[in-house]
Design a protein around this motif. Structure first.
Motif, PDB file in Angstrom:
ATOM      1  N   HIS A 264     -10.990   0.501  -5.035  1.00 13.98           N
ATOM      2  CA  HIS A 264      -9.776   0.955  -5.723  1.00 13.98           C
ATOM      3  C   HIS A 264      -9.008  -0.196  -6.370  1.00 13.98           C
TER       4      HIS A 264
ATOM      5  N   LEU B 191      -7.792   5.181   0.038  1.00  9.58           N
ATOM      6  CA  LEU B 191      -7.583   3.827  -0.460  1.00  9.58           C
ATOM      7  C   LEU B 191      -8.233   2.771   0.430  1.00  9.58           C
TER       8      LEU B 191
ATOM      9  N   LEU C 107       0.830  -1.206   0.000  1.00  5.91           N
ATOM     10  CA  LEU C 107       0.000   0.000   0.000  1.00  5.91           C
ATOM     11  C   LEU C 107       0.865   1.256   0.000  1.00  5.91           C
TER      12      LEU C 107
ATOM     13  N   ARG D 121       1.941   3.007  -3.138  1.00  2.00           N
ATOM     14  CA  ARG D 121       0.974   3.831  -3.877  1.00  2.00           C
ATOM     15  C   ARG D 121       1.016   5.297  -3.460  1.00  2.00           C
TER      16      ARG D 121
ATOM     17  N   ARG E  12      -4.540  10.167   1.642  1.00  2.59           N
ATOM     18  CA  ARG E  12      -4.395   9.256   0.503  1.00  2.59           C
ATOM     19  C   ARG E  12      -4.638   7.819   0.944  1.00  2.59           C
TER      20      ARG E  12
END
Length: 506
Positions: free
Chosen positions: A400, A358, A281, A284, A354
């Motif tokens: 996502h 997600l 993660l 990203r 962010r």
């Protein structure tokens, strides 16, 4: 009637036997330590939904509280984001109090006696911590653990910021990171078949070697370990930096601040899955976030005998850069610059929002969240450690195109309120507020930062909804209520101490 000695007097008596050279410094630090704890307590009295506070009235002379039994409590206006010890005196029915433990005792609300004892420990231990801290050079430290040991005062908003009941003075000096000790960390061998283990773990034949904090070995396990290694204690006290770099989190079955620091079997079992998921993660975030990898975790099927081995955050600092817990920023001059504070706030919110978009809410308080600084102090990127209390939304992840990790239990929720409370309460009401040090500074940093952030429903909620924070004092006064309790702080984007003159009823 003969009264037992106060915690402050008990600490002084132990100091006279253990480290008499600190007695004068300890006595000199006591008034400031009481004020620091009283300031944190006054914040709670002024803002938390305590059932025995029936009315709050703000006026020119300060803040007045009406209690359910008819008494009144008066003190200064309460900045919910202030970290300086500005409260030196409050009045209960006209009687002045400068001692938070004595104030809580005389308030005599349900469970006040136990909480008063914790407040006494907090003030006395804080005075000891301030008296015993080593002198730090003006130059920034090179070792990650040196940054951690600069944080002397503990949690910026919890009245139990330094409460260490169960620790003698000698043990505080030997194990408290702010005193700069080297801790002899031993290992206890446990048959492999009696353990739950994930990742790689050191073994001696058919036995796994579980690191044990010396306090835990002496007071809880009643065992003597072997294979002693010198280690440096970090902010959490029970996590230590090993000589070869990694950090080891040990079980410490006593209440520090609010929580008993043991390690659950659930967190051991989930550690490897969480670590791999978080690493993917973080990729990203365009390089703005790294998550320290969990190298191994083990438990002897007991929360009292378990350990987790993690990468050091220093792994993510290039030559010339510094990585330090956000809580340690207050030991530098950086937050004094509004431009620097706005830049750091922008970075932290960019990353936190962010990940929330997600599907992951970090518990990004000043201990878990670290910042990588350039040689000149510019905030470059973030490092996060300790995944044991994040929250994961399968629905958001799926939206996502991310496969949710194979986990169940308390870490997993799709409830938006729970997810936002986790992030906003830890990051904004915790790490950013503690770094800013006042409501005015926090408001300025947020105003400068939020305009540059992507417009998402989470950002809208952050800017318009009440700001959540853990009701830390209410939780200590509600021992029969499990889990976290929350309340809404005055929103930093709308709070103005000059204009704060309203009254409110509960």
């Amino acid at each position: 009637m003969h009264r037992p000695p106060t915690v402050e007097a008990q600490v002084a008596a132990e100091l006279a036997e253990t480290r008499p050279g600190l007695l004068a410094g300890y006595a000199a630090e006591l008034p400031g330590a009481r004020a620091a704890v009283l300031t944190r307590l006054w914040r709670a009295l002024a803002h938390e939904p305590l059932p025995w506070v029936t009315r709050r009235a703000r006026g020119v002379s300060g803040l007045g509280l009406r209690l359910a039994d008819g008494r009144t409590l008066h003190g200064p206006h309460a900045d919910p984001y202030a970290t300086d010890a500005y409260v030196t005196l409050v009045h209960l029915d006209g009687v002045p109090y400068d001692d938070p433990a004595r104030l809580m005792t005389d308030l005599a609300v349900p469970h006040a006696a136990d909480f008063a004892a914790e407040l006494g420990h907090s003030a006395a231990s804080l005075a000891l911590s301030r008296a015993g801290r080593p002198e730090h050079p003006k130059e920034w430290p090179e070792q990650d653990w040196e940054w951690e040991q600069r944080v002397v005062d503990g949690h910026p908003f919890h009245p139990n910021c330094r409460s260490r009941p169960g620790f003698s003075v000698a043990e505080q000096l030997a194990y408290g990171p702010e005193h700069g000790p080297v801790v002899e960390l031993a290992t206890v061998p446990v048959p492999r078949e009696e353990c739950l283990v994930t990742g790689a773990w050191p073994a001696d034949g058919g036995r796994l070697l579980i690191p044990v904090h010396p306090w835990q070995a002496a007071h809880v396990l009643k065992v003597r370990g072997a294979g002693v290694r010198a280690a440096h204690p970090l902010m959490s006290l029970r996590t230590l930096a090993l000589p070869d770099g990694p950090h080891v989190k040990t079980a410490l079955s006593t209440r520090l601040t609010s929580s008993v620091r043991d390690i659950s079997e659930y967190s051991i079992g989930a550690s490897a899955i969480l670590s791999s998921f978080a690493e993917d993660l973080a990729a990203r975030t365009d390089g703005l976030l790294h998550v320290t990898r969990t190298l191994g975790a083990v438990t002897a099927h007991s929360p009292d005998l378990a350990a987790v081995l993690r990468e050091s955050p220093a792994q993510y600092a290039a030559p010339g850069e510094h990585v330090l817990p956000v809580a340690a920023l207050a030991t530098t001059d950086l937050p004094d610059s509004p431009a620097w504070l706005a830049g750091f706030t922008r970075l932290a919110l960019t990353v936190g929002l962010r990940l929330l978009e997600l599907g992951v809410a970090l518990e990004a308080h000043g201990q878990n969240l670290l910042v990588v600084l350039s040689a000149t102090g510019d905030p470059l990127r973030l490092v996060y450690r300790d995944l044991a209390d994040i929250r994961i939304s399968p629905a958001r992840l799926t939206r996502h195109g991310i496969t949710p990790p194979d986990l169940t239990g308390r870490l997993v929720t799709d409830d938006e309120n729970t997810l936002r409370r986790k992030l906003f309460g830890s990051l904004v009401a915790g790490a950013l507020a503690g770094t800013a040090g006042s409501g005015i500074a926090l408001r300025g940093a947020l105003e400068a930062a939020v305009g540059d952030l992507p417009r998402t429903p989470d950002l809208t909620a952050l800017c318009t909804d009440p700001l959540p924070a853990k009701a830390l004092t209410l939780m200590r006064l509600s021992p029969g209520t499990p889990g976290d309790q929350w309340f809404a702080l005055p929103h930093p984007l709308r709070w103005d101490p000059v204009l704060e003159h309203d009254t409110s009823d509960q």
